[in-house]
Design an enzyme around this catalytic site. Structure first.
Site, PDB file in Angstrom:
ATOM      1  N   TYR A  26     -35.744   7.742  20.743  1.00  0.00           N
ATOM      2  CA  TYR A  26     -37.042   8.409  20.632  1.00  0.00           C
ATOM      3  C   TYR A  26     -38.147   7.690  21.405  1.00  0.00           C
ATOM      4  O   TYR A  26     -39.185   8.274  21.678  1.00  0.00           O
ATOM      5  CB  TYR A  26     -37.480   8.470  19.169  1.00  0.00           C
ATOM      6  CG  TYR A  26     -36.829   9.532  18.323  1.00  0.00           C
ATOM      7  CD1 TYR A  26     -35.466   9.774  18.359  1.00  0.00           C
ATOM      8  CD2 TYR A  26     -37.607  10.286  17.451  1.00  0.00           C
ATOM      9  CE1 TYR A  26     -34.890  10.728  17.554  1.00  0.00           C
ATOM     10  CE2 TYR A  26     -37.036  11.246  16.634  1.00  0.00           C
ATOM     11  CZ  TYR A  26     -35.673  11.462  16.694  1.00  0.00           C
ATOM     12  OH  TYR A  26     -35.112  12.409  15.888  1.00  0.00           O
ATOM     13  N   LYS A  47     -22.168   3.961  16.849  1.00  0.00           N
ATOM     14  CA  LYS A  47     -21.179   4.534  17.778  1.00  0.00           C
ATOM     15  C   LYS A  47     -20.713   3.395  18.676  1.00  0.00           C
ATOM     16  O   LYS A  47     -20.854   3.437  19.915  1.00  0.00           O
ATOM     17  CB  LYS A  47     -21.821   5.692  18.575  1.00  0.00           C
ATOM     18  CG  LYS A  47     -20.853   6.487  19.448  1.00  0.00           C
ATOM     19  CD  LYS A  47     -19.921   7.401  18.677  1.00  0.00           C
ATOM     20  CE  LYS A  47     -18.947   8.097  19.607  1.00  0.00           C
ATOM     21  NZ  LYS A  47     -17.943   8.905  18.875  1.00  0.00           N
ATOM     22  N   ASP A  54     -19.547   9.819  13.938  1.00  0.00           N
ATOM     23  CA  ASP A  54     -18.840  11.108  13.794  1.00  0.00           C
ATOM     24  C   ASP A  54     -18.067  11.151  12.479  1.00  0.00           C
ATOM     25  O   ASP A  54     -18.133  12.120  11.716  1.00  0.00           O
ATOM     26  CB  ASP A  54     -17.951  11.413  15.013  1.00  0.00           C
ATOM     27  CG  ASP A  54     -17.140  10.233  15.511  1.00  0.00           C
ATOM     28  OD1 ASP A  54     -17.280   9.130  14.944  1.00  0.00           O
ATOM     29  OD2 ASP A  54     -16.362  10.408  16.468  1.00  0.00           O
ATOM     30  N   ASP A 108     -31.803  10.600  11.656  1.00  0.00           N
ATOM     31  CA  ASP A 108     -32.441  11.927  11.628  1.00  0.00           C
ATOM     32  C   ASP A 108     -31.402  12.986  11.271  1.00  0.00           C
ATOM     33  O   ASP A 108     -31.610  13.812  10.377  1.00  0.00           O
ATOM     34  CB  ASP A 108     -33.060  12.224  13.000  1.00  0.00           C
ATOM     35  CG  ASP A 108     -33.654  13.625  13.068  1.00  0.00           C
ATOM     36  OD1 ASP A 108     -34.336  14.016  12.112  1.00  0.00           O
ATOM     37  OD2 ASP A 108     -33.425  14.315  14.081  1.00  0.00           O
ATOM     38  N   ASP A 166     -30.652  15.193   7.275  1.00  0.00           N
ATOM     39  CA  ASP A 166     -30.615  16.640   7.002  1.00  0.00           C
ATOM     40  C   ASP A 166     -29.290  17.000   6.328  1.00  0.00           C
ATOM     41  O   ASP A 166     -29.234  17.816   5.401  1.00  0.00           O
ATOM     42  CB  ASP A 166     -30.748  17.470   8.296  1.00  0.00           C
ATOM     43  CG  ASP A 166     -32.194  17.867   8.614  1.00  0.00           C
ATOM     44  OD1 ASP A 166     -33.096  17.049   8.380  1.00  0.00           O
ATOM     45  OD2 ASP A 166     -32.413  18.999   9.097  1.00  0.00           O
TER      46      ASP A 166
HETATM   47  C1  IPM Z   1     -37.934  14.202  10.986  1.00  0.00           C
HETATM   48  C2  IPM Z   1     -38.204  15.118  12.153  1.00  0.00           C
HETATM   49  C3  IPM Z   1     -38.837  14.355  13.300  1.00  0.00           C
HETATM   50  C4  IPM Z   1     -37.838  13.276  13.715  1.00  0.00           C
HETATM   51  C5  IPM Z   1     -39.284  15.178  14.508  1.00  0.00           C
HETATM   52  C6  IPM Z   1     -40.179  16.318  14.117  1.00  0.00           C
HETATM   53  C7  IPM Z   1     -39.933  14.331  15.554  1.00  0.00           C
HETATM   54  O1  IPM Z   1     -37.042  15.791  12.548  1.00  0.00           O
HETATM   55  O2  IPM Z   1     -38.871  13.558  10.489  1.00  0.00           O
HETATM   56  O3  IPM Z   1     -36.760  14.129  10.555  1.00  0.00           O
HETATM   57  O4  IPM Z   1     -36.885  13.570  14.450  1.00  0.00           O
HETATM   58  O5  IPM Z   1     -38.009  12.129  13.285  1.00  0.00           O
HETATM   59 MN    MN Z   2     -35.361  15.506  11.180  1.00  0.00          MN
END
Ligand code: IPM
Ligand code: MN
Ligand code: NAD
Length: 328
Positions: free
Chosen positions: A118, A164, A196, A220, A224
């Protein structure tokens, strides 16, 4: 106590409104100050993170942030997400804690937040090719891995470091740092796992994990996934911490443009982020636990559509407020 509030974009203002109601109930003395950030800030000022927003955040005890992002700016040169990366860097909040709980699952992802892919050099060349670079220094890895070990020590005593290393140089450095630190934490059982396989294990056997420590982008994606296997993205909170300054507290999910403006967003991830703010930012663990319990109750009694129910964002908030009267 001063909390800077950044409502953000899409469903951000809707879920932030519920968080403000709850904060007023739990900590009526806390001073809040709302600031411009994200797509709305681009529209009004030309930049996603105005200087006075940065200054207010740096001077606060904690920052509560709604999600930012708007499809209108997806292909633009100036994007809301650039402001978020800058804010995290300005605050130096390198340790992003993303907890997930459900029946038989209690895991914590410790995501490195201010380095890696990032923040490396990136660009588009004259020939049309594009590049992003992933870089880490040993010191950047050491501070986040130490956090991981310490958090594991305070919980179930198990740390999984995800990388990785079979491909990436930065991952091989990451592994060397983990191995070098392990003797300092003889009470923590540490294992390395490739990203993975970690994704597959999280999807199929999430109960095996205690603390996962990993670099920015892997964290990240895995967070999720961890949210999805423990009830959904709408429930997932996060705390981003530095060593000294104010923390940044925000849900894991985004601005959900597909449901924005309908009053049906689930405010749980935002409210649980506020519980983390009460605990880590304002030093009020009792109120934090009371709020988490009240949110648990609202998930059962007033589920929003993403949870299979029909409650509105505001009805979810109403239920949290009445449950709070019992828990605090
Ligand atoms: C998160 C989001 C952010 C990230 C984006 C919006 C930059 O996906 O906070 O998980 O990737 O950190
Ligand atoms: Mn995210
Ligand atoms: P998203 O997380 O916004 O949405 C993914 C799916 O989950 C959508 O179907 C959405 O409706 C649902 N969802 C998310 N939060 C919910 C909630 N609280 N209640 C009910 N349903 C919910 O991801 P996306 O669509 O990929 O991204 C949209 C925008 O959000 C993008 O601009 C992205 O950059 C941004 N984003 C911001 C943050 C942040 O500010 N920290 C985090 C992730 C994404």
């Amino acid at each position: 106590m001063k909390v800077v509030v950044l409502p953000g974009d899409g469903i951000g203002p809707e879920i932030t409104a519920q968080a403000m109601r709850v904060l007023g109930e739990i900590a009526p003395g806390a001073e809040t100050e709302q600031r411009l950030f994200g797509a709305q800030a681009i529209r009004e000022t030309g930049t996603p993170l105005p200087d006075d927003t940065v200054a207010a955040c740096l001077a606060a005890d904690a920052v509560l942030k709604g999600p930012i992002g708007d499809p209108e700016f997806d292909a633009a040169d100036v994007r809301p997400e650039q402001g978020l990366l800058r804010l995290r860097a300005e605050l130096g909040v390198y340790a992003n804690l993303r907890p997930s709980r459900a029946d038989g699952i209690d895991l914590l992802i410790v995501r490195e937040l201010v380095g890696g892919l990032y923040y490396g050099a990136s660009g588009v060349r004259d020939d049309g090719s594009a590049f992003d670079t992933c870089e880490y220094s040993p010191a950047q890895i050491e501070r986040i891995v130490r956090r991981g070990f310490e958090l594991a020590r305070s919980r179930g005593g198990r740390l999984t470091s995800v990388d990785k290393a079979n491909v990436l140089e930065t991952s091989r450095l990451w592994r060397r740092v983990v191995r070098g630190l392990a003797p300092d934490y003889p009470d923590v059982a540490v294992e390395d796992m490739l990203i993975d396989n970690a994704a597959m294990q999280l999807a199929t056997a999430p109960g095996q994990f205690d603390v996962i420590v990993t670099e920015n982008m892997f964290g990240d994606i895995l967070s999720d996934l961890a949210a999805a296997v423990t009830g959904g993205l709408g429930l997932a909170p996060s705390a981003s911490l530095s060593d000294t300054g104010p923390g940044l507290f925000e849900p894991v999910h985004g601005s959900a443009p597909d449901i924005a403006g309908q009053g049906i967003a689930n405010p749980a991830g935002m409210l649980l982020s506020m519980a983390l703010l009460l605990e880590h930012g304002l030093g009020r663990p009792g109120e934090a636990a009371g709020l988490a319990a009240a949110v648990e109750r609202a998930i059962v009694e007033a589920p929003t559509p993403d949870l299979g129910g029909q409650a509105s964002t505001e009805e979810f908030g109403d239920t949290v407020l009445s449950a709070l009267a019992v828990h605090i």
